[in-house]
Design a protein around this motif. Structure first.
Motif, PDB file in Angstrom:
ATOM      1  N   TYR A 112       1.240  -1.062  -0.147  1.00  0.00           N
ATOM      2  CA  TYR A 112      -0.242   0.051   0.029  1.00  0.00           C
ATOM      3  C   TYR A 112       0.690   1.418   0.049  1.00  0.00           C
ATOM      4  O   TYR A 112       0.302   2.012  -0.022  1.00  0.00           O
ATOM      5  N   PHE A 127       1.103   6.308   2.158  1.00  0.00           N
ATOM      6  CA  PHE A 127       0.152   5.468   1.457  1.00  0.00           C
ATOM      7  C   PHE A 127      -0.792   5.733   0.606  1.00  0.00           C
ATOM      8  O   PHE A 127      -1.516   6.405   1.164  1.00  0.00           O
ATOM      9  N   LEU A 134      -4.842   0.465   7.574  1.00  0.00           N
ATOM     10  CA  LEU A 134      -3.598   0.294   7.084  1.00  0.00           C
ATOM     11  C   LEU A 134      -3.167  -0.770   8.536  1.00  0.00           C
ATOM     12  O   LEU A 134      -2.459  -1.819   7.866  1.00  0.00           O
TER      13      LEU A 134
END
Length: 303
Positions: A112, A127, A134
């Motif tokens: 990511y 990200f 996340l």
């Protein structure tokens, strides 16, 4: 009518809003329409509170087509699942598992990351998803690794235990044929290995039991309920025989007789301090009372 044992009206603003929406959309509470004077509840809480939380609204134009309505609670016979997953922190003692988790975290971050080509510290990376998402993805990855690693460990442990038991059975046969010290020592070594393996399994059982107790708490069994019931019956006096040989069994009458008995027992027949005693003690020539001098009397002032 839809609440019981409430000290005040519950959520009056919410009720007013619901009534407003019902009026605007021409909705009606079909159960209350068909049961205008009934008290039925679908929720029960502490202090004997009860409330009808569930409402089924319909438009007034289909009211005539509703044959019946009722409030009830039904229980399905569905099989209960495994419940909430709990992380086994004993896995943190396994170096192999720690390395696997570190690899999982690195994999998620690389997946990511906005620009994988940039060689910067992890805390400075950007990200494609939010930090909260996340973190959830990392936890999901670690959870999967923990489940698979635990399952693999369990299979390997069961396999190892079967192998050790098989070796012990073979050594027992050898000992029956020829009781050699070397065979006996080998058997003791395998038994020790089996003991260590089983102690590890027992620790796991204890940990899971503690976690289950922490979540579910204690549950009363029939044995303890009956035991408490028995103790309760032993704490009361079921029958009392009075001085005139009369038997009484009524609990309130028995309590009253107990009260009168102890009241009579601890009530003095004669007053503890008679008037003559007071006069004798307070007389002027009592040698046990020290008379104050004039200076002490003067320091007291006018009393």
């Amino acid at each position: 009518m839809d609440t019981l044992h409430y000290r005040s009206e519950n959520n009056p603003q919410s009720k007013a809003k619901i009534h407003e929406v019902m009026h605007e959309l021409d909705l009606l509470d079909i159960w209350r329409q068909q049961h205008p004077f009934d008290n039925r509840y679908s929720w029960r809480g502490p202090n004997h509170k009860q409330s009808r939380l569930d409402y089924f609204m319909i438009t007034s134009d289909i009211e005539a087509f509703v044959v019946s309505s009722d409030i009830g609670i039904s229980f399905s016979s569905q099989i209960r699942g495994k419940g909430t997953w709990k992380f086994n922190n004993s896995l943190l003692r396994e170096t192999e598992f720690i390395d696997k988790v570190k690899g999982d975290i690195k994999t998620v971050i690389e997946e990511y990351e906005s620009d994988p080509s940039m060689d910067i510290e992890t805390e400075d990376k950007q990200f494609n998803i939010s930090y909260q998402l996340l973190w959830d993805m990392i936890k999901m990855k670690v959870r999967g690794s923990a489940i698979s690693f635990s399952s693999f460990q369990k299979k390997e442990g069961n396999k190892k235990e079967k192998e050790l038991l098989y070796k012990i059975s073979l050594l027992d046969e050898k000992l029956l044929e020829n009781n050699l010290p070397s065979v006996y020592q080998e058997r003791e070594g395998i038994e020790l290995e089996l003991k260590i393996l089983r102690e590890k399994n027992v620790k796991g059982i204890i940990t899971r039991a503690k976690a289950r107790w922490q979540v579910e708490g204690e549950k009363g069994s029939n044995y303890f309920c009956n035991l408490e019931k028995k103790h309760y019956t032993e704490k009361i006096i079921p029958k009392l025989i009075l001085e005139d040989e009369t038997e009484i069994t009524d609990p309130s009458t028995i309590r009253n007789e107990q009260k009168q008995f102890y009241k009579k027992l601890y009530t003095s027949c004669k007053p503890l301090l008679l008037k003559t005693h007071r006069d004798t003690f307070l007389q002027h020539d009592n040698p046990f009372i020290t008379k104050p001098n004039e200076e002490e009397v003067g320091s007291c002032g006018d009393l």
